[in-house]
Design an enzyme around this catalytic site. Structure first.
Site, mmCIF file in Angstrom:
data_model
loop_
_atom_site.group_PDB
_atom_site.id
_atom_site.type_symbol
_atom_site.label_atom_id
_atom_site.label_comp_id
_atom_site.label_asym_id
_atom_site.label_seq_id
_atom_site.Cartn_x
_atom_site.Cartn_y
_atom_site.Cartn_z
ATOM 1 N N GLU A 9 1.249 -25.631 -31.492
ATOM 2 C CA GLU A 9 0.550 -24.465 -30.953
ATOM 3 C C GLU A 9 1.274 -23.908 -29.726
ATOM 4 O OE1 GLU A 9 -4.048 -23.231 -29.728
ATOM 5 O OE2 GLU A 9 -3.409 -25.320 -29.564
ATOM 6 N N LYS A 60 -6.166 -17.498 -34.544
ATOM 7 C CA LYS A 60 -7.061 -18.642 -34.328
ATOM 8 C C LYS A 60 -8.528 -18.224 -34.427
ATOM 9 C CE LYS A 60 -7.527 -22.344 -30.837
ATOM 10 N NZ LYS A 60 -6.860 -22.879 -29.615
ATOM 11 N N CYS A 70 -5.600 -25.471 -34.077
ATOM 12 C CA CYS A 70 -6.175 -26.336 -33.039
ATOM 13 C C CYS A 70 -7.682 -26.543 -33.175
ATOM 14 C CB CYS A 70 -5.814 -25.781 -31.655
ATOM 15 S SG CYS A 70 -6.035 -27.007 -30.332
#
Length: 408
Positions: A137, A212, A249
């Site tokens: 990330e 994300k 994530c």
């Protein structure tokens, strides 16, 4: 004896576990072979009834690992032989790394240094014949979102910006699909920022991007100071080597996020992350493995390495005194398979490249075995969710009629 135990735990300040850089290496050093075999069966499962095989990589890749000091491991996931389908084997690589310069170094120097640091690791992946490579990330910068300082916004870039241009040449050179998670600057929409993964095709083209879906608001993860929840849904990218998706994530904590990528047909879901030991390490091997099992696909988990110390102390409204670091990013990148097997992890304190050969036929074989998709009650879930998002939702709770009855 007590002092010896204290000394052992002091070693963990360097990111190790009692002086070992991974749990598996600690166990391997301290257990008898027959005990290690049984513990590994419980920890890592069995693939087609056997322990995972390791893979011998080219000498050139091993030489790069030794010269540049990064952990290098490789494994192979098999599927049962079928009569009507040929094996669909793809070689996948994950890179974990620490930052290359201190966070107070000039930003341009930091960017140049991280490019040079990753160059030999990417070359090792290419020399090993990796088909799909994923980086961690926001790999181009420190994970500075804990600080809430806006100066770090300077690291934001266009989808076809500096990092993509850098990686395109490797994609073409090695005929490799590359997933590049960046801090994106969207100049067409008010120059807002997103936490984005760019998918670069094996011809150097941009296949697409994913932003994300879930943004944390826990501990020092002050990411919503910089970007908000993504707006790209749950895309699956059909590449030359299979159908892939990226669950960035914090999205790994949301089972429905994993489910949605599976419903869209993903065969490999990558989870590029930046997470620290105190917060999430007990969850790290569980969530990815569970997702692989429940959704009948492979999961590739990547986490950065090291402790990043920032110039100015910060607080996060959680009662802790001001501090200048996030905590230790514990690496431990690994792969999980739909049959519940998984690889040992990379180092907790060292840069690394982990590679796995995957026979994608295993995905359908385990859909047929467990029939999770056939036995799921999507109609029930859809009805509940449709009602839940409405303001007048009432939970389906049936109370014992005697629970609130006054005693006589």
């Amino acid at each position: 004896m007590e002092n010896e135990v204290k000394d052992e735990f002091k070693a963990s300040s360097d990111g190790s576990i009692c002086g070992f850089d991974s749990l598996y290496r600690l166990l391997k050093e301290n257990l008898k072979p027959q005990h290690l075999e049984e513990v590994s069966r419980l920890l890592h499962g069995l693939n087609c009834g056997k322990a995972l095989n390791t893979v011998t990589l080219p000498e050139s890749a091993a030489a790069l690992s030794l010269e540049h000091g990064f952990d290098l491991q490789a494994f192979s996931f098999h599927a049962d032989k079928e009569q009507l389908r040929e094996p669909r084997i793809v070689r996948v690589g994950l890179i974990q790394n620490s930052i290359a310069l201190p966070t107070n170094a000039p930003f341009l120097d930091q960017k140049r240094a991280i490019l040079e640091k990753l160059r030999p690791i990417i070359d090792a992946a290419g020399a090993s014949g990796v088909n799909i490579l994923c980086l961690q990330e926001t790999w181009m910068m420190p994970f500075a979102f804990c600080t809430r300082e806006k100066t770090w916004c300077e690291f934001a870039e266009l989808v076809d910006g500096e990092s993509t241009k850098f990686l395109k040449s490797f994609a073409v050179k090695y005929n490799m699909v590359i997933i590049s998670p960046i801090l994106e600057r969207d100049i067409n929409h008010g120059e807002v920022m997103w936490n984005t993964a760019v998918v670069i095709g094996n011809h150097g083209n941009i296949i697409g991007k994913h932003r994300k879906n879930h943004i944390p608001r826990v501990g020092d993860f002050n990411e919503s100071t910089y970007y908000m929840e993504g707006n790209t849904g749950h895309p699956v990218f059909e590449t030359a080597y299979g159908k892939i998706a990226i669950n960035i994530c914090y999205g790994r904590h949301h089972p429905l996020n994993w489910l949605a990528f599976g419903l869209n047909g993903a065969e490999i879901v990558f989870n590029p992350s930046a997470t620290v030991g105190e917060l999430s390490e007990p969850m790290w091997p569980i969530e990815a493995r569970n997702a692989a099992i429940a959704n009948s696909y492979f999961v590739a988990s990547i986490n950065r390495v090291g402790t990043e110390i920032f110039p100015n102390p910060f607080t996060s409204g959680n009662g802790k005194p001001a501090h200048a670091d996030f905590g230790h990013f514990y690496g431990s990148s690994h792969f999980s398979a739909p049959d519940a097997s998984c690889t040992p992890s990379l180092s907790r304190n060292q840069d690394g490249l982990i590679i796995a050969d995957m026979d994608l036929n295993l995905c359908r074989q385990y859909k047929d075995k467990w029939v999770f998709q056939m036995t799921a009650r999507y109609d029930l879930y859809a009805d509940l969710l449709a009602r839940y998002v409405k303001p007048d939702f009432e939970p389906q709770v049936i109370s014992d009629p005697l629970l609130h009855k006054k005693s006589l």
